[in-house]
Write a protein that holds these residues in place. Structure first.
Motif, short mmCIF file in Angstrom:
data_model
loop_
_atom_site.label_atom_id
_atom_site.label_comp_id
_atom_site.label_asym_id
_atom_site.label_seq_id
_atom_site.Cartn_x
_atom_site.Cartn_y
_atom_site.Cartn_z
N LYS A 133 0.72 -1.07 0.67
CA LYS A 133 0.21 -0.17 0.22
C LYS A 133 0.78 1.24 0.16
O LYS A 133 0.34 2.68 -0.27
N ASP A 134 2.13 1.37 0.96
CA ASP A 134 2.62 2.62 0.88
C ASP A 134 4.49 2.81 0.22
O ASP A 134 4.89 3.51 -0.26
N GLY A 135 3.87 1.60 -0.86
CA GLY A 135 4.99 1.08 -1.66
C GLY A 135 6.38 0.93 -1.61
O GLY A 135 6.82 0.84 -2.48
N SER A 136 7.24 0.55 -0.65
CA SER A 136 7.73 0.70 -0.21
C SER A 136 8.77 -1.08 -0.15
O SER A 136 9.60 -0.73 -0.76
N MET A 188 12.20 -1.25 -1.57
CA MET A 188 13.05 -2.22 -1.05
C MET A 188 13.83 -2.83 -3.14
O MET A 188 14.67 -3.35 -2.78
N SER A 189 12.90 -3.27 -4.39
CA SER A 189 13.54 -3.79 -4.79
C SER A 189 14.23 -3.56 -6.67
O SER A 189 14.85 -3.76 -6.49
N ALA A 228 10.90 6.84 -1.46
CA ALA A 228 10.34 6.64 -0.60
C ALA A 228 8.65 7.11 -1.39
O ALA A 228 7.55 6.58 -1.51
N GLU A 229 8.34 8.42 -1.61
CA GLU A 229 7.99 9.32 -2.00
C GLU A 229 7.38 9.41 -3.74
O GLU A 229 6.26 9.27 -3.50
N GLY A 245 8.17 -3.40 -15.55
CA GLY A 245 9.09 -4.09 -15.52
C GLY A 245 8.51 -5.45 -15.35
O GLY A 245 8.87 -6.14 -16.10
N GLY A 246 8.00 -5.54 -14.15
CA GLY A 246 7.65 -7.13 -13.95
C GLY A 246 6.71 -8.18 -14.48
O GLY A 246 6.66 -9.33 -15.08
#
Length: 267
Positions: free
Chosen positions: A98-101, A105-106, A112-113, A203-204
């Motif tokens: 939900k927050d896109g973290s 990470m990947s 983060a924004e 990309g995925g």
């Protein structure tokens, strides 16, 4: 962004009495010469269609598998990709989705924004609206199985024709998208804007569907599929007279008899 804030009614199914799936399939494959088979997508409010097999792959992979000839579905029991299930309303979503973290990470290019805004703006199917999403080759959908979307992997020129058919015939501008998770682009975005779409995917999603660098996705809702037939049945290009009026500079360089308007023979 072309996405309504209100939740629309459920997907509208194609009227298979008035639009032949086989005819649309033949147009795309034989007339347009698309390399990959077009795929019919079915959104299941209850159980998946009989005869379709469960796919333990990311939901976006339904397109690749359907194009290869398989009849497959994903539902909430699928754990291959929680991101896709979240965007399709079949998983509540973890905080990192939900927050896109998970993006930061990947993928080091995401701040983060940037990741947070990406996820805040990504359209989703309503939670619990559909129990499964199924896919099959367009010409092999069993009788009685509803068809809600057509998805084609193709080059930009053919995507322009497929997603732009509704524009040519009814004035409905297609929506071009880049940057969201492909499961949202393929399955949730047309639910909200009810328009044809073209997207390069993320990309995925491109990797899971084995897209070439020159390929993208064209997505057509049921209500727009008839326009593909109308476009091809009325397809004709005779631009000479048009160029004479609105492109006199181009017209002057063409091999034809006579000068454009306002230009003398000796100019």
């Amino acid at each position: 962004m072309g996405v309504e804030n209100t939740t629309p009614a459920p997907y509208e199914a194609l009227d298979r009495e008035t639009v032949s799936l086989k005819y649309v399939y033949d147009i795309i494959m034989d007339k347009m010469k698309v390399e990959r088979r077009p795929v019919a997508i079915t959104f299941c409010e209850d159980a998946p269609p009989e005869g379709y097999e469960a796919l333990n792959e990311p939901a976006c992979t339904l397109i690749k598998e359907g194009s290869s000839g398989r009849k497959v579905y994903v539902d909430s029991s699928n754990n291959a990709c929680f991101v896709g299930l979240y965007h399709t309303g079949m998983h509540p979503g973890m905080d990192m989705i939900k927050d896109g973290s998970y993006l930061t990470m990947s993928q080091g290019m995401f701040t983060a924004e940037g990741a947070r805004i990406n996820k805040e703006t990504t359209p989703n199917l309503p939670q619990g609206q559909y129990k499964a999403i199924a896919a099959a080759p367009l010409n092999e959908v069993p009788e009685g199985v509803p068809v809600h979307l057509l998805v084609v992997i193709c080059d930009p020129q053919r995507a322009m024709m497929i997603s732009g058919a509704a524009l040519a015939r009814a004035g409905s501008l297609p929506f071009g998208e880049v940057g969201w998770s492909v499961c949202s682009s393929l399955y949730a975005l047309p639910f909200h804007n009810r328009r044809s779409i073209f997207t390069i995917g993320d990309g995925g999603g491109r990797i899971h569907n084995s897209l070439k660098p020159s390929e993208l996705f064209a997505v057509v809702p049921a209500k727009d599929m008839k326009y593909i037939i109308e476009m091809i049945e009325n397809f004709a290009i005779n631009a000479v007279d048009m160029r004479k009026e609105v492109m006199p500079g181009v017209y002057a360089r063409m091999r034809h008899a006579g000068p454009p308007p306002g230009v003398s023979q000796n100019s």
